[in-house]
Design a protein around this motif. Structure first.
Motif, short mmCIF file in Angstrom:
data_model
loop_
_atom_site.label_atom_id
_atom_site.label_comp_id
_atom_site.label_asym_id
_atom_site.label_seq_id
_atom_site.Cartn_x
_atom_site.Cartn_y
_atom_site.Cartn_z
N LYS A 1 0.83 -1.21 0.00
CA LYS A 1 0.00 0.00 0.00
C LYS A 1 0.87 1.27 0.00
O LYS A 1 0.60 2.22 -0.74
N GLU A 2 1.91 1.28 0.83
CA GLU A 2 2.81 2.43 0.88
C GLU A 2 3.54 2.62 -0.45
O GLU A 2 3.72 3.73 -0.92
N PHE A 3 3.91 1.50 -1.08
CA PHE A 3 4.60 1.57 -2.37
C PHE A 3 3.65 2.10 -3.45
O PHE A 3 4.07 2.86 -4.32
N GLN B 1 1.29 4.26 -2.96
CA GLN B 1 1.26 5.71 -2.74
C GLN B 1 2.55 6.36 -3.23
O GLN B 1 2.53 7.43 -3.82
N TYR B 2 3.67 5.69 -3.02
CA TYR B 2 4.97 6.18 -3.44
C TYR B 2 5.03 6.34 -4.96
O TYR B 2 5.49 7.34 -5.48
N ILE B 3 4.52 5.34 -5.68
CA ILE B 3 4.53 5.35 -7.14
C ILE B 3 3.37 6.18 -7.69
O ILE B 3 3.46 6.77 -8.76
N GLY B 4 2.26 6.20 -6.96
CA GLY B 4 1.08 6.94 -7.42
C GLY B 4 0.12 6.09 -8.22
O GLY B 4 -0.48 6.55 -9.20
N VAL C 1 0.21 -3.00 -7.14
CA VAL C 1 1.53 -3.56 -6.82
C VAL C 1 1.44 -5.07 -6.60
O VAL C 1 2.30 -5.81 -7.07
N SER C 2 0.40 -5.51 -5.95
CA SER C 2 0.20 -6.95 -5.75
C SER C 2 0.13 -7.66 -7.11
O SER C 2 0.74 -8.71 -7.31
N ARG C 3 -0.58 -7.07 -8.04
CA ARG C 3 -0.72 -7.67 -9.37
C ARG C 3 0.60 -7.67 -10.13
O ARG C 3 0.89 -8.59 -10.89
N GLN D 1 11.35 10.92 -5.40
CA GLN D 1 10.01 10.34 -5.51
C GLN D 1 9.31 10.34 -4.15
O GLN D 1 8.11 10.57 -4.08
N PHE D 2 10.07 10.13 -3.06
CA PHE D 2 9.48 10.22 -1.73
C PHE D 2 8.91 11.62 -1.51
O PHE D 2 7.82 11.79 -0.99
N LYS D 3 9.66 12.64 -1.91
CA LYS D 3 9.19 14.02 -1.77
C LYS D 3 7.91 14.25 -2.56
O LYS D 3 6.94 14.82 -2.06
N ILE D 4 7.90 13.77 -3.80
CA ILE D 4 6.72 13.93 -4.66
C ILE D 4 5.53 13.23 -4.05
O ILE D 4 4.43 13.78 -3.99
N SER D 5 5.72 11.99 -3.58
CA SER D 5 4.59 11.23 -3.02
C SER D 5 4.08 11.87 -1.74
O SER D 5 2.88 11.87 -1.49
#
Length: 168
Positions: A85-87, A89-92, A98-100, A129-133
């Motif tokens: 879930k966090e990833f 949000q990180y990627i957007g 992500v699971s898929r 990317q952390f900053k953007i997310s």
């Protein structure tokens, strides 16, 4: 076995390389056994054969476009110490994307794969990317807060409007 197209029983086993289209591109899959109808040239496969073929085409597509495998995506996510879930949000991307990707049920699009490759290979890109997310998450929280505030005001205004009508 009968041909699913014409119903003929004149079907033979073949192992010739098979040319197929995947996401608009042609790939040749070798090493599969399938049936071919001698009357209409229809290719007939069992579900297991079709699954094998789909996996091989996806593998070739990933390789042609340098798309990380599910295991590579999972390894990268874990190296960041993020849950799925966090990833996301990180990627957007939306849940359960992500699971898929990690189970290879779905292949990331080429633009998303480019972002992933960039993040995996360039250490400075990870922090950016952390900053953007973080900015996106804050903006999303503000939108939700604004909507809740707007809804509360709308309800209050509706009550005032309805009481004015009843009194009028």
């Amino acid at each position: 076995m009968l041909c699913s197209e014409c119903g003929s029983s004149n079907v033979r086993l073949s192992a010739k390389p098979l040319k197929e289209t995947f996401r608009g591109e042609e790939f040749v899959v070798s090493g599969l056994e399938y049936y071919v109808c001698d009357d209409c040239d229809e290719v007939v496969m069992s579900l297991a054969m079709a699954d094998k073929q789909a996996k091989e085409m996806a593998k070739q597509y990933r390789k042609a476009h340098h798309i990380p495998s599910g295991e590579e995506i999972k390894s990268f996510r874990k190296s960041l110490g993020l849950s799925q879930k966090e990833f996301e949000q990180y990627i957007g991307v939306a849940t359960p994307t992500v699971s898929r990707w990690e189970t290879e049920a779905v292949i990331p699009s080429i633009p998303v794969a480019s972002l992933l490759i960039h993040l995996i290979n360039i250490p400075e890109a990870k922090e950016e990317q952390f900053k953007i997310s973080r900015v996106k998450n804050r903006a999303q929280k503000c939108k939700v807060f604004d909507f809740v505030q707007y809804t509360k005001k709308s309800k209050q205004n509706s009550k005032v409007f309805l009481s004015d009508i009843k009194e009028g």
